[in-house]
Design a protein around this motif. Sequence first.
Motif, short mmCIF file in Angstrom:
data_model
loop_
_atom_site.label_atom_id
_atom_site.label_comp_id
_atom_site.label_asym_id
_atom_site.label_seq_id
_atom_site.Cartn_x
_atom_site.Cartn_y
_atom_site.Cartn_z
N ARG A 137 1.37 -71.02 71.65
CA ARG A 137 -0.03 -70.89 71.27
C ARG A 137 -0.40 -69.45 70.94
N LEU A 138 0.18 -68.52 71.67
CA LEU A 138 -0.06 -67.11 71.33
C LEU A 138 0.48 -66.79 69.94
N VAL A 139 1.67 -67.32 69.63
CA VAL A 139 2.23 -67.08 68.30
C VAL A 139 1.35 -67.71 67.23
N ARG A 140 0.82 -68.90 67.52
CA ARG A 140 -0.10 -69.53 66.56
C ARG A 140 -1.30 -68.62 66.32
N LEU A 141 -1.84 -68.05 67.39
CA LEU A 141 -2.97 -67.12 67.24
C LEU A 141 -2.54 -65.90 66.40
N GLY A 142 -1.36 -65.39 66.69
CA GLY A 142 -0.86 -64.25 65.92
C GLY A 142 -0.80 -64.55 64.44
N GLU A 143 -0.29 -65.74 64.10
CA GLU A 143 -0.18 -66.12 62.69
C GLU A 143 -1.55 -66.20 62.02
N LEU A 144 -2.52 -66.77 62.79
CA LEU A 144 -3.87 -66.85 62.22
C LEU A 144 -4.40 -65.46 61.91
N THR A 145 -4.17 -64.50 62.83
CA THR A 145 -4.70 -63.15 62.58
C THR A 145 -4.03 -62.52 61.36
N ARG A 146 -2.77 -62.85 61.14
CA ARG A 146 -2.07 -62.27 59.98
C ARG A 146 -2.61 -62.81 58.66
N GLY A 147 -3.32 -63.92 58.74
CA GLY A 147 -3.93 -64.46 57.53
C GLY A 147 -5.25 -63.80 57.18
N LEU A 148 -5.72 -62.90 58.03
CA LEU A 148 -7.02 -62.26 57.80
C LEU A 148 -6.93 -61.03 56.92
N LYS A 149 -5.77 -60.73 56.41
CA LYS A 149 -5.60 -59.52 55.60
C LYS A 149 -6.55 -59.51 54.41
N GLU A 150 -6.71 -60.68 53.79
CA GLU A 150 -7.60 -60.74 52.64
C GLU A 150 -9.05 -60.49 53.07
N SER A 151 -9.38 -60.77 54.31
CA SER A 151 -10.75 -60.54 54.79
C SER A 151 -10.95 -59.11 55.26
N GLY A 152 -9.96 -58.26 55.12
CA GLY A 152 -10.17 -56.84 55.42
C GLY A 152 -9.48 -56.34 56.68
N LEU A 153 -8.79 -57.21 57.40
CA LEU A 153 -8.07 -56.74 58.58
C LEU A 153 -6.81 -56.00 58.11
N PRO A 154 -6.65 -54.73 58.48
CA PRO A 154 -5.50 -53.99 57.91
C PRO A 154 -4.16 -54.61 58.30
N GLU A 155 -4.05 -55.06 59.54
CA GLU A 155 -2.81 -55.71 59.93
C GLU A 155 -3.07 -56.76 61.00
N GLY A 156 -2.34 -57.86 60.94
CA GLY A 156 -2.45 -58.89 61.97
C GLY A 156 -1.76 -58.46 63.25
N ALA A 157 -1.85 -59.32 64.26
CA ALA A 157 -1.29 -59.00 65.57
C ALA A 157 0.23 -58.89 65.49
N SER A 158 0.76 -57.85 66.09
CA SER A 158 2.20 -57.69 66.17
C SER A 158 2.74 -58.55 67.31
N THR A 159 4.04 -58.80 67.28
CA THR A 159 4.67 -59.51 68.39
C THR A 159 4.38 -58.80 69.70
N ARG A 160 4.34 -57.47 69.63
CA ARG A 160 4.07 -56.68 70.83
C ARG A 160 2.75 -57.08 71.50
N LEU A 161 1.70 -57.28 70.67
CA LEU A 161 0.40 -57.65 71.23
C LEU A 161 0.44 -59.02 71.88
N LEU A 162 1.18 -59.93 71.25
CA LEU A 162 1.28 -61.28 71.81
C LEU A 162 1.94 -61.23 73.19
N ILE A 163 2.98 -60.42 73.31
CA ILE A 163 3.65 -60.26 74.59
C ILE A 163 2.68 -59.68 75.63
#
Lengths: 270, 270, 270, 270, 270, 270
Positions: free
Chosen positions: D202-228
Amino acid sequence: MSYQQHSFEHQRITEEPFYLPTGDEITVGLAAAANQLPLLLKGPTGCGKTRFMRYLAWRLQRPLITVSCHDDLSTADLVGRYLIRGNDTVWLDGPLTTAVRIGGICYLDEIVEARKDTTVVIHPLADDRRELPLEKRGELITAPAGFMLAVSYNPGYQSVLKDLKPSTRQRFVSLSFRYPAAAQESHIVAAEAGIDKALAGRLVRLGELTRGLKESGLPEGASTRLLIQAGQLIVSGIEVRTACMVGIVESLTDDPDLLEALREMVSAVF
Amino acid sequence: MSYQQHSFEHQRITEEPFYLPTGDEITVGLAAAANQLPLLLKGPTGCGKTRFMRYLAWRLQRPLITVSCHDDLSTADLVGRYLIRGNDTVWLDGPLTTAVRIGGICYLDEIVEARKDTTVVIHPLADDRRELPLEKRGELITAPAGFMLAVSYNPGYQSVLKDLKPSTRQRFVSLSFRYPAAAQESHIVAAEAGIDKALAGRLVRLGELTRGLKESGLPEGASTRLLIQAGQLIVSGIEVRTACMVGIVESLTDDPDLLEALREMVSAVF
Amino acid sequence: MSYQQHSFEHQRITEEPFYLPTGDEITVGLAAAANQLPLLLKGPTGCGKTRFMRYLAWRLQRPLITVSCHDDLSTADLVGRYLIRGNDTVWLDGPLTTAVRIGGICYLDEIVEARKDTTVVIHPLADDRRELPLEKRGELITAPAGFMLAVSYNPGYQSVLKDLKPSTRQRFVSLSFRYPAAAQESHIVAAEAGIDKALAGRLVRLGELTRGLKESGLPEGASTRLLIQAGQLIVSGIEVRTACMVGIVESLTDDPDLLEALREMVSAVF
Amino acid sequence: MSYQQHSFEHQRITEEPFYLPTGDEITVGLAAAANQLPLLLKGPTGCGKTRFMRYLAWRLQRPLITVSCHDDLSTADLVGRYLIRGNDTVWLDGPLTTAVRIGGICYLDEIVEARKDTTVVIHPLADDRRELPLEKRGELITAPAGFMLAVSYNPGYQSVLKDLKPSTRQRFVSLSFRYPAAAQESHIVAAEAGIDKALAGRLVRLGELTRGLKESGLPEGASTRLLIQAGQLIVSGIEVRTACMVGIVESLTDDPDLLEALREMVSAVF
Amino acid sequence: MSYQQHSFEHQRITEEPFYLPTGDEITVGLAAAANQLPLLLKGPTGCGKTRFMRYLAWRLQRPLITVSCHDDLSTADLVGRYLIRGNDTVWLDGPLTTAVRIGGICYLDEIVEARKDTTVVIHPLADDRRELPLEKRGELITAPAGFMLAVSYNPGYQSVLKDLKPSTRQRFVSLSFRYPAAAQESHIVAAEAGIDKALAGRLVRLGELTRGLKESGLPEGASTRLLIQAGQLIVSGIEVRTACMVGIVESLTDDPDLLEALREMVSAVF
Amino acid sequence: MSYQQHSFEHQRITEEPFYLPTGDEITVGLAAAANQLPLLLKGPTGCGKTRFMRYLAWRLQRPLITVSCHDDLSTADLVGRYLIRGNDTVWLDGPLTTAVRIGGICYLDEIVEARKDTTVVIHPLADDRRELPLEKRGELITAPAGFMLAVSYNPGYQSVLKDLKPSTRQRFVSLSFRYPAAAQESHIVAAEAGIDKALAGRLVRLGELTRGLKESGLPEGASTRLLIQAGQLIVSGIEVRTACMVGIVESLTDDPDLLEALREMVSAVF
């Protein structure tokens, strides 16, 4: 660590310099000195500001220390710095500190060119505190009665970035200099270049014509200094128009159109 | 702390340099020297300014010290600095100070490239004070009669940021240099490259064509120096057109359109 | 203070380097050396400029000292500086001074990257004076006959800010380098990567396709060096297309569209 | 003056680091090492570039020296400098020089952040010369076979000003890294945070969702490090959604709209 | 050369600081410490970030070293530097190194103000390596379990230029701070200023009104600190509205329109 | 290494300075001192901020150390630095450190002119910590009860770049200064210049007229200081209008239109 007396050769002006006043500037300068107020001289290149300071120093019988300001002039350049001498560290007063110690006149030429810190270092000297803090020595010098601060600049080509702050300007008595009137300028040019009055008058006429070109883009017209220089070349045997070209015109601009206009002025006068 | 005589190898020019005058420049230069006035030389790359200074130094029999100016040239580079030697500190005169001490000619090449402080340090040397303040030594040197200051720049590619201030310009007698006339330039190219007059004439013709490309965006046409260089390559056996390409054309620009236009000029001349 | 011989390991090239000429560059380089004229090499990344200098040094049997220029390369980095050693100060020659002293070749790679003062310091070395002033030592070295100056840059991605001034350019014989012709480049790639001619030919074909992408925004196409590198990876067992991706394509750009276009080129060739 | 062996603690990695390959990167890395070619790693924050270098160093059994690059990293910081020790001057090798001397791997993390001179200093190390000139020592070191150069950067948020020049890029074998595939990432997160597969998924799923926000202005999605990290906080007893907010969401942005969008993603997943 | 123990007075907080939690921040802070994860505190001026760090240090019974970051804070200021002492060179640990050595908490206040190199130097400390390389000493320190890194900044008035890079942010557990709720803030103001609850409540009401002016251009509303200060002035006998003007309003802005709006708020509340 | 007591001549003000309050500023200043709160003085040039600080120092019977801030004022200038003295290194306290040690008042004039690091160094002194970290000495000084921090600036001509950050502003009790009312200002001018009330009144009338020119582009109207200066010149015998021109008008602007408008104001008043 020892203290080393600064031996900068401040000028003691022993003979009356040649100076023709163009207004109240001498009276005002003497009154400023009497009230221990600092002086700000404004005016174009070569119109006599430096010459006036030499005259005033002679009138007041005080040594004159002149500092030409520039982009990299720092507080240490004015105030002094520690230098390493063998195994010892000695303090060397800068020109401003020397002037304060000996009660002389410190003249900062083209003050707006200096770094901002140099304009702030003169603030406590330029109000009624008349103090110079030597922060690196942990010393605070109070200026003797004889000390005078004078600064100059040319409002003609200042940029916004290089303007004096109101908190600096409002510490000074301000004298505005202009070129001398034609008769007076002819007198000066003739005397300094060793030429006759008629030729001097024509050089001055040329000078006045060049000063009218400001609207056409010439940053500044010919200074009295250039007119004298052209006169000197003529005395050395250079043909009059050539002397005007190399001694005046080519020193004013590189712009082809302005050069052409100036060349026509030379032809019109000579 | 001790003083160490500066041993910079200023040039004493013992043989008459090859120099063909293009106007009054020699007479004016000698008159400026006689009146202790400084010289400003203007003109494009490689048109003979440096060569003229060497000739003038020979005529005046004075040592010549040349300084190539650049963005980082500081006052200390010109005037001198303290250096630590073991446990001692010695002062090393810079080239300008050396020139003042020995009464030589100091020639600041491409003055507008230098930092602004270097242009201000020459101000008191370039008016009738003829003084050089060594602020770090607390010393003020007055130039002997033999000292001459000369500066040069190329008005062709100056930016507004790198212009001389009127207060600097108006201290100089100004000589404007141009490329020599065709016959004269052919004479120079033939003599220096060791080629015959006909080939030299064609190289000069090519040079003149390139100088006409300024309106098409070429910053500067071929200097006499480049024409000589192409001639030398031809003497070494390089085919004429190749010598013109590598010795002249490719040294002028990287722009494909300009390169093509220059290549056609080579074909037209040879 | 003592003088300390500089021990920089200049390269003495003892074996003939592999170099395939693409034009007259060898003849011109030797003629420039014979006439003591400096060389300017222009051309894209990895097209053989450095290799040519190594070949020329071998032909002339002179040591080669290469300096990669960068934003912070200062005059002192080229010319030398004083260093404190215990209680003594010693002078350390920089690579340019070493080259002048030993009569070697000094090659300043990507000269336009250096600070402007470094381009000015080579001026007196690059005209017929052939002098190097060591201002901090008060010394002027005249280059022996063997000394040669060479500089290079890549006109493909120069900005206006980083252009050579005409007064610098016009001191050089200029050689323009391009990528070698296909047959020749295949020969080089095969020899250096140790692959067969057919594979080398396909890598060269890919390289040529990438060089056509300049109009699409790719700053530079694949250098010969990249083609060799891909070949080496293939020899090491990496699958051909992967080798092209990691050895060539990904080293050219990060732009997704360009990456896609390059990937299709790989597929088209292999 | 004496030479002082550098004691920088380069890492000798004695245990196999946990690393899950996502493609050919290990084979390519080993092939690059075998051919003495340098490596360039591209990819987003925390996607495993540093971890890959540790694994590769372990595989190659070579010491790894990592340098985090920044705006003020200078050549001297990489190469070494002279230091004064009492009355003596000693040379201290920098991390790059150490790596060359001991035949280790030097990994310059976020190379584009460094000053330009540092990218030029690696040029002769990154082509077939494999040389490191220590200009201040007058020494030229040739890298032993074991030496490897690796650099990394993140193409996702480079500016034009901070791009690698083609002449730098084209010296490297380039590996492009992406986030691992979901199953693989879940495996990593579970192992590193000590949580079960379901929560990790579920954390990885959340990470993937954040990586999809690049078009909305988020410079980078969550790294694996943050999920850990979020997983670790959950293990420490922090409520799941709070752990996601402080461990992931608030570390990604300060923008209120993006924070709101991310908060909804957390609610959607948990 | 000798090593000199750093005597920086890190604070050992012996009495429980007054701190009212506004959310989960204490639990999260303790969990971060337990997992050896670094903390990032976000929030407006004077909302309690520094106070929270003091409380956390007291809870963890670890010394707290605070560094206020600024434009000129360099890596050496954090890590340490060599100093010359007589004839010897000693290394002086910076505050970050001290914190690592003693296993304390290093709190970098307003991290975004620091130079970029300082944010990179904390990278290896802020991931699972927990290492601090002292490059100038050739030493690599691994942080003991007790060491904690914390940084803060104010997202309210960051510019794009002064944003944390994703590669920095994504190393931290992030806590977002806001002003305390009204009842809580009244409690704090009354306790700290020594005023009654009613007066404190009105000051808090004024504070809240000022925080609503952000849309009208006020960069930040009144901090709790300002409210306390106004209370203190009232206790000292300053009239209430004057105390609000000099203690709160005039400290918020110089804009005449905003000053007028704030003055009306004061009148509305008192 | 030894510690050297700083001998900066802080002012102990032994006689009551002449100061006419214009509002509650004295009560507020004393209350701030009683609560150990720092002071921020805002207002135009020459309106009495410095004079107020001297009065407050006299009332509190504490030494006053004034620092004029400027672009290059660094933390070391405020806090202190190590200096080499022969073979020893001594620490020299800066003015801020001295003020903290002796429990005096440190007044930073025109704080916004200083570099940003100087504003951050005062943060821990300006909140309830009242600490000054001397990072280079590894020392943390806690201010005694007598220490007071005061800063000033002129909101009239601040640029956005030179604004105080909210995190700095919100540490101060803020006093806004304006020019004194006409009757009061006349009193001051008459007393300080030694002129009668009528003349002083006319000078004040002129001052007020100039302050109305702000909308016409005059950055600041005449300060009380300028009015006094004009009065002094009149006492020295300078004609009234001339005294107004050189003592007031020419010190305000170089703009021809504004000069003309000011000249008419002089004619209207005298």
